[in-house]
Design a protein around this motif. Structure first.
Motif, PDB file in Angstrom:
ATOM      1  N   THR A 257      45.177  15.083  78.009  1.00  0.00           N
ATOM      2  CA  THR A 257      45.096  13.997  77.028  1.00  0.00           C
ATOM      3  C   THR A 257      45.759  14.403  75.716  1.00  0.00           C
ATOM      4  N   LEU A 258      46.279  13.418  75.011  1.00  0.00           N
ATOM      5  CA  LEU A 258      46.785  13.671  73.667  1.00  0.00           C
ATOM      6  C   LEU A 258      45.599  13.909  72.739  1.00  0.00           C
ATOM      7  N   ALA A 259      45.848  14.575  71.608  1.00  0.00           N
ATOM      8  CA  ALA A 259      44.763  14.871  70.669  1.00  0.00           C
ATOM      9  C   ALA A 259      44.567  13.705  69.695  1.00  0.00           C
ATOM     10  N   ALA A 260      43.319  13.555  69.243  1.00  0.00           N
ATOM     11  CA  ALA A 260      42.986  12.446  68.336  1.00  0.00           C
ATOM     12  C   ALA A 260      43.567  12.663  66.933  1.00  0.00           C
ATOM     13  N   ARG A 261      43.461  11.593  66.144  1.00  0.00           N
ATOM     14  CA  ARG A 261      44.129  11.559  64.845  1.00  0.00           C
ATOM     15  C   ARG A 261      43.795  12.741  63.938  1.00  0.00           C
ATOM     16  N   ALA A 262      42.515  13.093  63.863  1.00  0.00           N
ATOM     17  CA  ALA A 262      42.118  14.202  62.983  1.00  0.00           C
ATOM     18  C   ALA A 262      42.863  15.489  63.376  1.00  0.00           C
ATOM     19  N   HIS A 263      43.003  15.715  64.667  1.00  0.00           N
ATOM     20  CA  HIS A 263      43.731  16.906  65.147  1.00  0.00           C
ATOM     21  C   HIS A 263      45.221  16.765  64.850  1.00  0.00           C
ATOM     22  N   LEU A 264      45.724  15.564  65.062  1.00  0.00           N
ATOM     23  CA  LEU A 264      47.160  15.329  64.857  1.00  0.00           C
ATOM     24  C   LEU A 264      47.534  15.578  63.396  1.00  0.00           C
ATOM     25  N   GLU A 265      46.691  15.123  62.481  1.00  0.00           N
ATOM     26  CA  GLU A 265      46.988  15.324  61.057  1.00  0.00           C
ATOM     27  C   GLU A 265      47.019  16.816  60.722  1.00  0.00           C
ATOM     28  N   ARG A 266      46.056  17.547  61.260  1.00  0.00           N
ATOM     29  CA  ARG A 266      46.025  18.998  61.006  1.00  0.00           C
ATOM     30  C   ARG A 266      47.240  19.692  61.614  1.00  0.00           C
ATOM     31  N   TRP A 267      47.595  19.215  62.791  1.00  0.00           N
ATOM     32  CA  TRP A 267      48.742  19.823  63.497  1.00  0.00           C
ATOM     33  C   TRP A 267      50.040  19.579  62.727  1.00  0.00           C
ATOM     34  N   LEU A 268      50.191  18.365  62.196  1.00  0.00           N
ATOM     35  CA  LEU A 268      51.400  18.040  61.429  1.00  0.00           C
ATOM     36  C   LEU A 268      51.486  18.883  60.156  1.00  0.00           C
ATOM     37  N   GLU A 269      50.337  19.072  59.516  1.00  0.00           N
ATOM     38  CA  GLU A 269      50.298  19.905  58.313  1.00  0.00           C
ATOM     39  C   GLU A 269      50.750  21.330  58.629  1.00  0.00           C
ATOM     40  N   ARG A 270      50.201  21.843  59.720  1.00  0.00           N
ATOM     41  CA  ARG A 270      50.515  23.218  60.140  1.00  0.00           C
ATOM     42  C   ARG A 270      51.991  23.349  60.484  1.00  0.00           C
ATOM     43  N   LEU A 271      52.535  22.299  61.074  1.00  0.00           N
ATOM     44  CA  LEU A 271      53.945  22.300  61.467  1.00  0.00           C
ATOM     45  C   LEU A 271      54.856  22.546  60.259  1.00  0.00           C
ATOM     46  N   VAL A 272      54.485  21.944  59.132  1.00  0.00           N
ATOM     47  CA  VAL A 272      55.273  22.094  57.909  1.00  0.00           C
ATOM     48  C   VAL A 272      54.967  23.428  57.238  1.00  0.00           C
ATOM     49  N   TYR A 302      53.122   9.866  71.581  1.00  0.00           N
ATOM     50  CA  TYR A 302      52.111   8.967  71.019  1.00  0.00           C
ATOM     51  C   TYR A 302      52.563   7.513  71.085  1.00  0.00           C
ATOM     52  N   LYS A 303      53.875   7.303  71.000  1.00  0.00           N
ATOM     53  CA  LYS A 303      54.384   5.937  71.083  1.00  0.00           C
ATOM     54  C   LYS A 303      54.155   5.374  72.488  1.00  0.00           C
ATOM     55  N   VAL A 304      54.470   6.184  73.482  1.00  0.00           N
ATOM     56  CA  VAL A 304      54.238   5.755  74.863  1.00  0.00           C
ATOM     57  C   VAL A 304      52.738   5.479  75.068  1.00  0.00           C
ATOM     58  N   ALA A 305      51.883   6.372  74.563  1.00  0.00           N
ATOM     59  CA  ALA A 305      50.429   6.192  74.713  1.00  0.00           C
ATOM     60  C   ALA A 305      49.973   4.920  74.020  1.00  0.00           C
ATOM     61  N   ASN A 306      50.536   4.658  72.861  1.00  0.00           N
ATOM     62  CA  ASN A 306      50.188   3.445  72.120  1.00  0.00           C
ATOM     63  C   ASN A 306      50.567   2.191  72.917  1.00  0.00           C
ATOM     64  N   GLU A 307      51.745   2.225  73.513  1.00  0.00           N
ATOM     65  CA  GLU A 307      52.228   1.054  74.256  1.00  0.00           C
ATOM     66  C   GLU A 307      51.484   0.846  75.574  1.00  0.00           C
ATOM     67  N   THR A 308      50.941   1.932  76.108  1.00  0.00           N
ATOM     68  CA  THR A 308      50.299   1.797  77.416  1.00  0.00           C
ATOM     69  C   THR A 308      48.772   1.858  77.318  1.00  0.00           C
ATOM     70  N   GLY A 309      48.252   1.721  76.094  1.00  0.00           N
ATOM     71  CA  GLY A 309      46.794   1.707  75.926  1.00  0.00           C
ATOM     72  C   GLY A 309      46.145   3.047  76.204  1.00  0.00           C
ATOM     73  N   GLY A 310      46.826   4.138  75.845  1.00  0.00           N
ATOM     74  CA  GLY A 310      46.286   5.473  76.104  1.00  0.00           C
ATOM     75  C   GLY A 310      45.161   5.848  75.153  1.00  0.00           C
ATOM     76  N   ARG A 311      44.429   6.890  75.543  1.00  0.00           N
ATOM     77  CA  ARG A 311      43.337   7.371  74.696  1.00  0.00           C
ATOM     78  C   ARG A 311      43.640   8.789  74.211  1.00  0.00           C
ATOM     79  N   ALA A 312      43.006   9.119  73.102  1.00  0.00           N
ATOM     80  CA  ALA A 312      43.213  10.450  72.533  1.00  0.00           C
ATOM     81  C   ALA A 312      41.883  11.181  72.451  1.00  0.00           C
ATOM     82  N   TRP A 313      41.936  12.474  72.659  1.00  0.00           N
ATOM     83  CA  TRP A 313      40.726  13.311  72.748  1.00  0.00           C
ATOM     84  C   TRP A 313      40.320  13.840  71.382  1.00  0.00           C
ATOM     85  N   LEU A 314      39.070  13.575  71.015  1.00  0.00           N
ATOM     86  CA  LEU A 314      38.564  14.108  69.750  1.00  0.00           C
ATOM     87  C   LEU A 314      37.673  15.319  69.996  1.00  0.00           C
TER      88      LEU A 314
END
Ligand SMILES: [Zn+2]
Length: 333
Positions: A257-272, A302-314
């Motif tokens: 599963t893709l990771a939920a928003r809270a994880h994604l935000e942290r991951w993006l921060e770390r990426l930079v 995430y775009k594909v998941a958004n279009e296909t009604g995917g869920r993200a793991w928190l």
């Protein structure tokens, strides 16, 4: 192509996978053409075949399609008794993993074969060329026709799976391989899973970089799994900045599963914040550490998941729906 194409060797599967990966990493969803250089394709080939030149199984003979030595004129095959295996091994012993700094001359050689041979035959059906996927450019590059890049992005998982399944079947169908393959059923894993050697390097380096904490729950780690932030089942190419350390239990629960928003935000921060360090880990482990690329892959996922009604793991009991906010977080809007 799968129905009518003549697959006498594995390179056509490799070429399809290369196109699909490059479309995810460099294409767009607007149906536009996508121009790729033969060097970009060659790089994919080196990485795809790299693992195939490592010893297969414990105490078994070395199996190798020995791609890089095929380019010196010898026939492609998947067999033990060949000089190719020897040469592939030598290359391995010298570089251990595909090192961007060391494979320059190899890339040039592969690029010229990609241009002169492989691109010439992929769209060949019963001796007739039907350029339905791409056009060659005089500069040596190829342009994927309008809509092709879009389709490869949209159906990446399907194309990848089909190419791999056919690739494995092709190797199994070769009688000369039967004594090597035996009864074990781990060929697909051997050919396409993450390199254990790379994962070991990444695990050690991530502990130094991020400390001994689980990326997801934040608790201390004794045993750590190297987790693909964008799941490997979704995008099957290792990228240094796509790895985080996690508890085996957290990793298992997140699974494909893709990771939920809270994880994604942290991951993006770390990426930079850790861009440079992650790029260096990529060099050590022999995988790409390019921040822009992993960001485009995540945006696509995430775009594909958004279009296909995917869920993200928190967390082990909590999931979120992937709404349109996810892709916008990634594109910075
Ligand atoms: Zn955890």
């Amino acid at each position: 192509m799968f129905a009518e194409g003549d697959f006498t060797a594995t390179y056509k599967f490799a070429l399809l996978i290369s196109f699909a990966e490059l479309a995810v990493e460099h294409g767009a969803d607007d149906g536009a053409e996508l121009t790729l250089t033969t060097r970009q394709i060659a790089e994919r080939f080196v990485f795809l075949y790299w693992q195939h030149a490592t010893p297969y199984g414990t105490g078994r003979p070395v199996v190798s399609p020995a791609f890089w030595f095929r380019i010196s004129g010898s026939k492609p095959r998947f067999s033990t008794q060949s000089q190719n295996s020897e040469l592939a091994l030598q290359h391995h012993q010298r570089y251990k993993h595909p090192d961007y700094r060391a494979i320059g001359p190899l890339l040039s050689k592969v690029a010229s074969v990609v241009s002169a041979q492989l691109l010439k035959y992929l769209q060949n059906f019963a001796g007739v060329t039907d350029p339905f996927l791409y056009e060659r450019r005089s500069s040596g590059s190829v342009t994927l026709k309008p809509g092709v890049s879009y389709c490869l992005r949209r159906f990446y998982t399907l194309v990848e799976q089909m190419a791999r399944t056919r690739w494995v079947a092709h190797i199994k169908a070769n009688r000369r391989n039967h004594p090597i393959l035996g009864k074990s059923d781990d060929l697909e894993d051997f050919l396409f899973s993450s390199s254990r050697q790379s994962l070991a390097i990444i695990s050690t380096q991530l502990r130094k970089l991020d400390g001994s904490r689980c990326f997801y729950c934040g608790e201390g780690l004794l045993d750590a799994d190297v987790d693909h932030f964008v799941p490997f089942s979704l995008y099957s190419r290792d990228l240094a900045n796509n790895f985080v350390l996690a508890h085996p239990a957290c990793n298992r629960s997140k699974s494909d599963t893709l990771a939920a928003r809270a994880h994604l935000e942290r991951w993006l921060e770390r990426l930079v914040l850790k861009e440079q360090e992650l790029a260096e880990i990529g060099l050590l482990a022999g995988v790409s550490g390019d921040k822009e690329i992993v960001q485009r892959v995540a945006t696509w996922g995430y775009k594909v998941a958004n279009e296909t009604g995917g869920r993200a793991w928190l967390s082990p009991t909590t999931y979120e729906n992937v709404d349109s906010l996810y892709p916008s977080l990634l594109s910075g809007n």
